[in-house]
Design a protein around this motif. Structure first.
Motif, mmCIF file in Angstrom:
data_model
loop_
_atom_site.group_PDB
_atom_site.id
_atom_site.type_symbol
_atom_site.label_atom_id
_atom_site.label_comp_id
_atom_site.label_asym_id
_atom_site.label_seq_id
_atom_site.Cartn_x
_atom_site.Cartn_y
_atom_site.Cartn_z
ATOM 1 N N GLN A 1 44.874 43.744 36.043
ATOM 2 C CA GLN A 1 43.791 42.793 35.790
ATOM 3 C C GLN A 1 42.787 42.789 36.936
ATOM 4 O O GLN A 1 43.136 42.808 38.106
ATOM 5 C CB GLN A 1 44.323 41.381 35.595
ATOM 6 N N MET A 2 41.512 42.742 36.561
ATOM 7 C CA MET A 2 40.451 42.676 37.563
ATOM 8 C C MET A 2 40.412 41.279 38.179
ATOM 9 O O MET A 2 40.389 40.276 37.473
ATOM 10 C CB MET A 2 39.098 42.998 36.923
ATOM 11 N N ASN A 3 40.442 41.239 39.508
ATOM 12 C CA ASN A 3 40.418 39.988 40.250
ATOM 13 C C ASN A 3 39.427 40.159 41.396
ATOM 14 O O ASN A 3 39.626 40.974 42.290
ATOM 15 C CB ASN A 3 41.815 39.667 40.791
ATOM 16 N N ARG A 4 38.341 39.409 41.357
ATOM 17 C CA ARG A 4 37.290 39.570 42.361
ATOM 18 C C ARG A 4 37.726 39.128 43.758
ATOM 19 O O ARG A 4 37.045 39.423 44.747
ATOM 20 C CB ARG A 4 36.035 38.801 41.939
ATOM 21 N N MET B 1 41.898 46.061 33.722
ATOM 22 C CA MET B 1 42.185 45.252 32.534
ATOM 23 C C MET B 1 41.652 43.833 32.710
ATOM 24 O O MET B 1 41.695 43.269 33.806
ATOM 25 C CB MET B 1 43.704 45.235 32.312
ATOM 26 N N ASP B 2 41.131 43.299 31.626
ATOM 27 C CA ASP B 2 40.747 41.892 31.608
ATOM 28 C C ASP B 2 40.494 41.485 30.159
ATOM 29 O O ASP B 2 40.564 42.306 29.239
ATOM 30 C CB ASP B 2 39.502 41.633 32.458
ATOM 31 N N SER C 1 29.189 41.235 33.316
ATOM 32 C CA SER C 1 29.555 41.175 34.726
ATOM 33 C C SER C 1 30.803 42.013 35.000
ATOM 34 O O SER C 1 30.886 42.703 36.027
ATOM 35 C CB SER C 1 29.784 39.724 35.143
ATOM 36 N N PHE C 2 31.756 41.946 34.103
ATOM 37 C CA PHE C 2 32.982 42.750 34.188
ATOM 38 C C PHE C 2 32.645 44.234 34.165
ATOM 39 O O PHE C 2 33.121 45.016 35.012
ATOM 40 C CB PHE C 2 33.896 42.382 33.024
ATOM 41 N N MET C 3 31.786 44.639 33.244
ATOM 42 C CA MET C 3 31.405 46.040 33.131
ATOM 43 C C MET C 3 30.570 46.483 34.340
ATOM 44 O O MET C 3 30.708 47.616 34.816
ATOM 45 C CB MET C 3 30.641 46.282 31.833
ATOM 46 N N ASP C 4 29.728 45.593 34.837
ATOM 47 C CA ASP C 4 28.935 45.900 36.036
ATOM 48 C C ASP C 4 29.856 46.177 37.226
ATOM 49 O O ASP C 4 29.617 47.100 38.014
ATOM 50 C CB ASP C 4 27.998 44.734 36.388
#
Length: 309
Positions: free
Chosen positions: A84-87, A111-112, A128-131
């Motif tokens: 999972q993507m976590n900023r 993943m998200d 934003s996720f894709m960016d």
């Protein structure tokens, strides 16, 4: 008989070919270091093998427990991790984990997803996720890149699903089109988790099942066939396996290890690891009859790790 001059010429040409071959197999990165250039499959971590995947939802674990995750992966023949993507996780931490995983021939997908991503109002979050992915991939070395994108959207659990299902499905399609188009421009494969019963719902104004539309849109699908016997798992996934095979797509069959409030038949939580592996071997025998079958995904790392042995 060859003269000495001819032998020298042959030796010289052999050395030249060897040097050219070596030069073509490497490249120099932006800071001047030499990096091997692999095939597309190796660069992106997608090898020609059935999936044996798991989800890692708590991304903070790659900070201090990366080796624990990868040791577990090796012990359980895992070759794909959905991370999972976590900023809050720093870019070097992602790069380090992917390098370690790639060294063990393990692909890492970013993943998200959440139920609201099925609605048009969430497009900004999706963008934003894709960016973030695009920016990351652009400055990562080959062995630091994510192998693909993995989505877990599930708008069927959003309150709007019960209020205006047709509208939610249409909005979901729009968001999927957006994601798939952007992923294609990044040359990244994109997969999605789908419940096995999604074929009971139709695309508005069409006779096509929602699952059929999604199978055709994504590069691959993970069917959440959450049952705890081989026969039940295969039976709920069979229609999607047949459908995917008809259009040349791949299906990974997912099973559950978390404790479930929906009933014991949903998960292997009660039966344990050995029983689950027995059942998966039986599923494999049945599912291998379909060209679309592409291994298993086990939900999820933390619960699988603590599953009774």
């Amino acid at each position: 008989m060859k003269t000495k001059k001819e032998f020298r010429f042959i030796l010289l040409m052999s050395c030249l070919v060897l040097c050219l071959s070596t030069a073509c197999s490497t490249r120099v990165d932006a800071v001047g270091s030499v990096e091997p250039v692999d095939s597309y499959a190796t660069i992106h971590g997608k090898l020609d093998r059935p999936v044996r995947g798991t989800w890692v939802w708590d991304t903070t674990q790659i900070r201090n427990n990366a080796q624990d995750i990868l040791s577990f992966a090796k012990a359980n023949n895992i070759n794909t991790i959905y991370l999972q993507m976590n900023r809050d996780i720093k870019i070097p931490e992602y790069k380090n984990f992917i390098r370690l995983a790639r060294a063990q021939n393990i692909a890492v997908d970013i993943m998200d997803g959440r139920s609201a991503w099925g609605l048009t109002e969430s497009r900004e979050q999706i963008a934003s996720f894709m960016d973030w992915i695009e920016a990351y991939q652009a400055q990562a070395l080959a062995n630091e890149k994510f192998a693909g994108i993995h989505l877990d959207i599930e708008p069927h659990v959003h309150p709007q699903w019960k209020i205006n299902q047709a509208s939610v499905i249409t909005q979901w399609q729009g968001n999927v089109n957006y994601i798939v188009d952007r992923a294609a421009r990044m040359k990244m494969p994109v997969a999605a988790d789908l419940p096995f019963w999604l074929d009971n719902y139709k695309i508005p104004g069409s006779t096509m099942a929602v699952s059929s539309w999604m199978i055709r849109k994504f590069d691959s699908i993970t069917i959440m066939a959450y049952r705890d016997t081989a026969a039940a798992i295969y039976n709920v996934a069979k229609d999607e396996l047949i459908d995917a095979a008809s259009v040349g797509k791949k299906i990974s069959i997912a099973v559950e290890t978390k404790q479930s409030k929906e009933g014991d038949f949903i998960t292997f939580y009660e039966e344990g690891d050995a029983y689950m592996e027995e059942q998966l071997k039986l599923v494999e025998k049945m599912a291998s009859a379909h060209a679309s079958f592409n291994g298993f995904s086990v939900h999820e790392y933390s619960s699988w790790k603590t599953l009774r042995k």
